[in-house]
Design an enzyme around this catalytic site. Structure first.
Site, PDB file in Angstrom:
ATOM      1  N   TYR A  70      61.589 -18.590   0.651  1.00 22.17           N
ATOM      2  CA  TYR A  70      60.988 -19.375   1.294  1.00 22.17           C
ATOM      3  C   TYR A  70      61.311 -18.606   2.479  1.00 22.17           C
ATOM      4  O   TYR A  70      60.659 -18.138   4.336  1.00 22.17           O
ATOM      5  CB  TYR A  70      59.991 -20.302   1.881  1.00 22.17           C
ATOM      6  CG  TYR A  70      61.173 -20.876   1.875  1.00 22.17           C
ATOM      7  CD1 TYR A  70      61.823 -21.781   3.500  1.00 22.17           C
ATOM      8  CD2 TYR A  70      60.806 -21.505   1.130  1.00 22.17           C
ATOM      9  CE1 TYR A  70      62.427 -23.258   3.532  1.00 22.17           C
ATOM     10  CE2 TYR A  70      61.858 -23.363   0.771  1.00 22.17           C
ATOM     11  CZ  TYR A  70      62.163 -24.128   2.731  1.00 22.17           C
ATOM     12  OH  TYR A  70      62.679 -24.873   2.378  1.00 22.17           O
ATOM     13  N   ARG A  98      67.254 -27.317  11.093  1.00 17.42           N
ATOM     14  CA  ARG A  98      67.796 -27.681   9.450  1.00 17.42           C
ATOM     15  C   ARG A  98      68.407 -26.495   8.924  1.00 17.42           C
ATOM     16  O   ARG A  98      67.574 -25.930   8.556  1.00 17.42           O
ATOM     17  CB  ARG A  98      66.387 -28.069   8.240  1.00 17.42           C
ATOM     18  CG  ARG A  98      66.930 -27.696   6.938  1.00 17.42           C
ATOM     19  CD  ARG A  98      65.809 -28.882   6.441  1.00 17.42           C
ATOM     20  NE  ARG A  98      64.419 -28.230   5.986  1.00 17.42           N
ATOM     21  CZ  ARG A  98      64.086 -27.255   5.664  1.00 17.42           C
ATOM     22  NH1 ARG A  98      64.593 -26.301   4.627  1.00 17.42           N
ATOM     23  NH2 ARG A  98      62.797 -27.212   5.573  1.00 17.42           N
ATOM     24  N   HIS A 141      65.694 -28.276   2.435  1.00 10.64           N
ATOM     25  CA  HIS A 141      65.099 -29.254   2.667  1.00 10.64           C
ATOM     26  C   HIS A 141      65.462 -30.931   1.888  1.00 10.64           C
ATOM     27  O   HIS A 141      65.717 -31.788   2.095  1.00 10.64           O
ATOM     28  CB  HIS A 141      63.547 -29.721   2.191  1.00 10.64           C
ATOM     29  CG  HIS A 141      63.097 -30.863   2.186  1.00 10.64           C
ATOM     30  ND1 HIS A 141      61.737 -31.587   3.054  1.00 10.64           N
ATOM     31  CD2 HIS A 141      62.355 -31.382   1.379  1.00 10.64           C
ATOM     32  CE1 HIS A 141      61.698 -32.216   3.225  1.00 10.64           C
ATOM     33  NE2 HIS A 141      62.047 -32.671   1.350  1.00 10.64           N
TER      34      HIS A 141
END
Ligand SMILES: Cc1ncc(C[n+]2csc(CCOP(=O)(O)OP(=O)(O)O)c2C)c(N)n1
Length: 397
Positions: free
Chosen positions: A304, A291, A295
């Site tokens: 993160y 990805r 998200h």
């Protein structure tokens, strides 16, 4: 296209703890696409490995390539619209186009697809008009779900495409039940169900796998291993060697595929559909992809995920890999890229203009589609709402 090799598993994650006294030590490569068991077809020089070549015609590759580019441009445009406050949300598929379109392409016309929430390109491939998708993103009166759901939560029954649900894993049991029904009715129907690797932690995954294994339902479980479940990396989601191996516990064969290789994805999905059609039951496919975006538009991956970690995956972007193949086999040129990009851009602009000038859904539509005949208490509620102050304000902003 560079000749990069696959990235090793994320260095940010500590290795699996030593397995003292283990009778079955496990080599853990949950997100390493160089692992020897991963199926690939498209080589680094743009040629195909004859062993895994699905034998696509040039026109087929061209339409898949166009669909991949359209998906990418749509994703980019929708993020901009969200940042401008014109739509509320988008959950994209940047980098995962080959996994989604290759597998949707491999399904036969009578087969069904049960989506997770990143697969708008599969719905479009199955004939959902772009305008209906954009209407859903704006939640207007022409939205297939009449503005009652979040953006990216549409339905496209005409294209044998299930409804999008937010809760993780619900589509897995729905797909298995649907496939069981088709088998009982002796229909020649297979079902493809998409989910992220994070969903393998859900009850529904285990319920669905167990039932499908026992009753040999004609299901293709497509696990998009895109490295993350929001901020949780793959390596923190399982103690198994990988995700395909989870099939073993349920008597379901597992296949790992390079999810950024369109041709390999078509090949393994077709094989799984053929198995299902022969009555041999389900297959779990683990597509190793990445990805590249957040998200969703509500997520900030910089918190993160180190930016540098993306570079190897950018070099493995599925779109330039197919372009390289087309350059070699069909003389694809940059001018042709420019041309399709301009066409898609015009198409997107027109769809957005149309969606923005379409009215909001009517208040009474809130009460429709639940019962074939509206019960008295809903009729009363509807009438009260329509008489009330909210109805008076409706449509004024
Ligand atoms: C039952 C449930 N629990 C938690 C959530 C919140 N949630 C939304 S997306 C997500 C991560 C899903 O990751 P994965 O299944 O790997 O799919 P991806 O988004 O990476 O494609 C979570 C935990 C949810 N939607 N439903």
């Amino acid at each position: 296209m560079s000749t990069a090799s696959y990235p090793a598993p994320s260095p940010a994650v500590s290795p699996a703890p030593a397995n003292d006294g283990s009778v079955h030590p496990v080599a853990r490569h949950p997100h390493d696409a160089t692992a020897p068991d991963v199926v690939r077809a498209l080589r680094e020089d743009g040629t195909l490995d004859p062993k895994n070549d699905p034998g696509l015609r040039t026109e087929e590759v061209l339409s898949l390539y166009r669909a991949m580019v359209r998906t990418r441009l749509l994703d980019e445009r929708l993020v901009i619209l969200q940042r401008q406050g014109r739509i509320g949300f988008h959950i994209g598929s940047l980098g995962e186009e080959a996994t989604i379109l290759g597998s949707a392409f491999a399904m036969r016309q009578n087969d069904w697809i049960f989506p997770c929430y990143r697969e708008f390109s599969a719905a479009l491939w199955r004939g959902m008009p772009l305008q209906r998708y954009i209407d859903n993103m704006f939640g207007n009166a022409n939205d297939p779900v009449k503005g009652r759901q979040m953006p990216d939560h549409y339905t496209w029954k005409k294209g044998r495409f299930g409804s999008v649900s937010s809760p993780i894993g619900t589509q897995i049991t729905q797909a298995v039940g649907f496939a069981w029904g088709a088998k009982v009715k002796r229909e020649d129907t297979a079902v493809l169900v998409y989910f992220g690797e994070g969903a393998t932690s859900s009850n529904e995954f285990h319920n669905g796998m167990n039932f499908a294994g026992v009753f040999k339902t004609p299901v293709v479980f497509m696990c998009r291993n895109n490295g993350w479940a929001i901020s949780v990396p793959t390596e923190r989601q399982t103690a198994s060697e990988n995700f395909a191996v989870k099939g073993e516990a349920y008597g379901i064969p597992g296949v790992r595929v390079d999810g950024n290789d369109l041709f390999a994805v078509v090949k393994v999905t077709r094989d799984a559909v053929a198995r299902a059609a022969r009555g041999e039951g389900p297959t779990i496919i683990e597509a190793l992809t990445y990805r590249l975006s957040g998200h969703s538009t509500s997520d900030d991956p910089k918190v993160y995920r180190p930016e540098a970690g993306l570079d190897p995956w950018r070099r493995l972007d599925p779109i330039p890999r197919v372009r390289q193949y087309l350059e070699r086999t069909a003389g694809w040129s940059e001018a042709q890229d420019k041309q399709i990009e301009a066409e898609i851009d015009a198409e997107l602009k027109a769809a957005v203009v149309e969606a923005e000038k379409t009215a909001q859904p009517s208040l009474e539509s809130m009460f429709e589609d639940v019962y074939a005949e509206m019960p008295w208490h809903l009729r009363e509620q509807r009438d009260e709402l329509l008489r009330g102050t909210r109805a008076k304000g409706h449509g004024q902003h």
